[in-house]
Design a protein around this motif. Structure first.
Motif, short mmCIF file in Angstrom:
data_model
loop_
_atom_site.label_atom_id
_atom_site.label_comp_id
_atom_site.label_asym_id
_atom_site.label_seq_id
_atom_site.Cartn_x
_atom_site.Cartn_y
_atom_site.Cartn_z
N LYS A 1 0.85 -1.19 0.00
CA LYS A 1 0.00 0.00 0.00
C LYS A 1 0.89 1.24 0.00
O LYS A 1 1.84 1.34 0.78
N PHE A 2 0.55 2.16 -0.88
CA PHE A 2 1.35 3.38 -1.02
C PHE A 2 0.42 4.57 -1.17
O PHE A 2 -0.69 4.47 -1.69
N SER A 3 0.89 5.71 -0.72
CA SER A 3 0.12 6.93 -0.94
C SER A 3 0.22 7.32 -2.42
O SER A 3 1.14 6.90 -3.13
N GLN A 4 -0.74 8.11 -2.87
CA GLN A 4 -0.67 8.60 -4.25
C GLN A 4 0.63 9.37 -4.49
O GLN A 4 1.25 9.24 -5.55
N ASP A 5 1.04 10.15 -3.50
CA ASP A 5 2.28 10.92 -3.65
C ASP A 5 3.48 10.01 -3.83
O ASP A 5 4.39 10.31 -4.62
N GLU A 6 3.50 8.89 -3.12
CA GLU A 6 4.63 7.96 -3.24
C GLU A 6 4.70 7.34 -4.63
O GLU A 6 5.78 7.17 -5.20
N ILE A 7 3.53 7.00 -5.20
CA ILE A 7 3.52 6.41 -6.54
C ILE A 7 3.95 7.44 -7.58
O ILE A 7 4.75 7.16 -8.47
N ARG A 8 3.42 8.65 -7.45
CA ARG A 8 3.83 9.71 -8.39
C ARG A 8 5.33 9.98 -8.27
O ARG A 8 6.01 10.18 -9.28
N GLN A 9 5.85 9.95 -7.06
CA GLN A 9 7.28 10.22 -6.88
C GLN A 9 8.12 9.12 -7.50
O GLN A 9 9.22 9.40 -8.03
N ALA A 10 7.64 7.88 -7.47
CA ALA A 10 8.37 6.78 -8.13
C ALA A 10 8.50 7.04 -9.63
O ALA A 10 9.52 6.72 -10.24
N VAL A 11 7.45 7.61 -10.22
CA VAL A 11 7.51 7.96 -11.64
C VAL A 11 8.46 9.13 -11.87
O VAL A 11 9.29 9.12 -12.80
N ILE A 12 8.39 10.13 -11.01
CA ILE A 12 9.25 11.32 -11.15
C ILE A 12 10.72 10.96 -10.94
O ILE A 12 11.60 11.50 -11.63
N ASP A 13 10.99 10.04 -10.03
CA ASP A 13 12.39 9.62 -9.80
C ASP A 13 13.01 9.07 -11.07
O ASP A 13 14.21 9.23 -11.32
N LYS A 14 12.20 8.39 -11.89
CA LYS A 14 12.69 7.85 -13.16
C LYS A 14 12.68 8.90 -14.27
O LYS A 14 13.41 8.77 -15.26
N ASN A 15 11.86 9.94 -14.09
CA ASN A 15 11.67 10.97 -15.13
C ASN A 15 11.69 12.34 -14.46
O ASN A 15 10.63 12.93 -14.20
N PRO A 16 12.86 12.86 -14.14
CA PRO A 16 12.96 14.08 -13.34
C PRO A 16 12.29 15.31 -13.95
O PRO A 16 12.04 16.28 -13.23
#
Length: 294
Positions: free
Chosen positions: A226-241
């Motif tokens: 289980k992850f917060s929406q912010d955590e999932i979005r940040q996982a995408v941003i970490d790969k795509n700054p």
């Protein structure tokens, strides 16, 4: 899966001359002229929707106007948001300091689902583990973590669908290439009919553009939990700054699986293929989102 870094453009480069690989595909019947200030004149010739032109330069860092080469006519200026720009065979993210492209704001209430008349795109990316847990593990996409569900023209509120296009826009496509990001005959057919027809692009151009956006992204390998929406979005941003949180939409409960499970990530792009904020977000995910693994 291709793991490429999102291209970076510096503002100083945005209005320099470009190579012969740079192209501009008209998505609206906009006027063109020898000088920018002449574009407000009446009775000007207009772009042919679906035609691809060579790009030469832009007027400024914000890229409000593009100079293109028109066969039999010469070099002319037109509005950049009247078409799709492809630069050096890659889809670009906006450079530092550049303003978003100006665009007419469309909505379902004032638009009759006309091809090319929309504000921006959403690239919908299906999270395969969830799809395959619901639909069965023998689905073509189950060997990959992510695939493209579709590239969807959007109004600032709502979206067009099933637009009328002339027969010449339904040209041949290379399914082998498309299977690299959308491994389903049904999906290829369905997405073109419902969404691609509204892009203003031919079928081959629509899938070429979809593939370019796919190649420009590097998607995260998600672990179950289980992850917060912010955590999932940040996982995408970490790969795509170059992405920001307001450019990323999460979609849950698209299928018949457990409630509040992640089904898709959707990223918003301008007509030129530049990542930008979504003006309308789906609110199908709760505060904490379940991510399931096969």
């Amino acid at each position: 899966m291709k793991r490429l870094n999102v291209p970076i453009i510096f503002a100083a480069m945005l209005f320099s001359s470009h190579s012969l690989a740079d192209t501009f595909t008209a998505t609206q019947e906009c006027p063109y002229a020898q000088r920018i200030k002449q574009l407000s004149n009446s009775n000007l010739s207009t772009l042919d929707v679906g035609t691809t032109y060579q790009t030469l330069t832009y007027n400024n860092a914000a890229k409000d106007f593009v100079r293109i080469r028109i066969d039999g006519v010469g070099d002319k200026w037109t509005k950049t948001d009247c078409g799709t720009v492809k630069e050096n065979d890659t889809v670009k993210t906006r450079g530092d300091g550049a303003k978003p492209p100006k665009s007419k704001k469309y909505s379902r209430s004032d638009n009759k689902h006309v091809a090319g008349q929309f504000d921006y795109y959403k690239l919908a990316l299906s999270y395969s583990p969830e799809f395959c847990l619901v639909k069965g593990k023998n689905q073509p996409q189950c060997s990959r973590e992510w695939i493209v569900h579709g590239l969807w023209p959007q109004y600032n509120k709502g979206y067009p669908g099933n637009c009328d296009v002339p027969p010449n826009m339904v040209d041949s496509i290379n399914k082998k290439e498309i299977f690299a990001f959308m491994p389903s005959d049904y999906l290829i057919s369905h997405e073109w009919k419902k969404h691609g027809t509204c892009s203003g692009l031919s079928r081959s151009e629509y899938y070429d553009f979809t593939g370019q956006l796919w190649d420009s992204l590097s998607l995260p390998d998600l672990s179950s939990g289980k992850f917060s929406q912010d955590e999932i979005r940040q996982a995408v941003i970490d790969k795509n700054p170059r992405l920001e949180a307001n450019m990323i939409e999460l979609a849950c409960d698209e299928g018949s699986g457990p409630k509040n499970t992640l089904d898709e990530i959707r990223i918003c792009f301008s007509k030129e293929g530049i990542a930008e904020a979504c003006t309308e977000m789906e609110r199908s995910c709760g505060k904490n989102v379940k991510v399931r693994a096969l």
